[in-house]
Structure formats: structure tokens, C-alpha cells
Design a protein around this motif. Structure first.
Motif: not given
Length: 114
Positions: A108-114
Motif C-alpha cells: 500500500t502506498d502510504p501517501n495515497k488517501k483512500e
């Protein structure tokens, strides 16, 4: 290990079913007798079957909530388990972490907001 345990359990269940069928003259209700086993009895049956086949049963994996993920992964790999129970300082369970949970964390990309 889980596949071997599943196969051992299935073989044991099949053998028990065959034995009951022969004894009960194929009474369909006898097939369902295993559904009345307690979870503890089922686990004992699986462990006995595994032991008879020379399969070593690994203990349940538990870690304290302060344990680093790296160490938990090492324990899971060593014991070939798929889940780890996380406990508080009194050894009361507070959660479960699975190999799938860890895999999701790693991809999972830690910078990507869900």
C-alpha cells in the motif's frame, strides 16, 4: 503445513465417517455426528492425526503489542502460521494480524488517501 493439516483432518473425518457408516448401516444421521464435536475435540482430533502422520504442530503465535512487525513476521515464517495474536501487557488478546494484513501494508502506498 496448513494444507497438510487440512488433508490430515479430511482423511480423519473420512475414516471416521466410513467407520460410522459401516457401524450404523449407512444411517444418514451418523454422517452429521462430527458436527456435534466441540472445537476443542476437533482440534485434538486434527493434532492426533497430524502427530500420527509425523507432522509437527507449531504453537499458536502470540506477540506483545510492543513487538516490532519485523519480529512478528519472523515468528510467522518460523512457525509457518498465517495469523498472529496480539496481546496486551496482561497477555489478554487485543487483536489478530494475518499474513494478508502484512502483505497489504507492504504494497500500500502510504501517501495515497483512500
Amino acid at each position: 503445513l496448513f494444507k497438510s493439516l487440512e488433508e490430515a483432518a479430511l482423511q480423519r473425518l473420512t475414516a471416521e465417517k466410513s467407520k460410522r457408516d459401516a457401524e450404523a448401516d449407512n444411517n444418514p444421521k451418523e454422517h452429521l455426528a462430527l458436527m456435534d464435536l466441540t472445537c476443542g475435540d476437533f482440534v485434538s482430533m486434527v493434532e492426533t492425526t497430524a502427530t500420527n502422520k509425523g507432522i509437527t504442530m507449531a504453537p499458536v503465535v502470540t506477540v506483545n503489542k510492543e513487538t516490532p512487525i519485523r519480529k512478528m513476521i519472523a515468528r510467522l515464517a518460523l512457525t509457518k502460521k498465517h495469523r498472529c495474536f496480539v496481546t496486551d501487557s496482561n497477555r489478554h488478546p487485543i487483536g489478530v494480524v494475518s499474513v494478508s494484513d502484512i502483505a497489504k501494508l507492504l504494497v500500500t502506498d502510504p501517501n495515497k488517501k483512500e
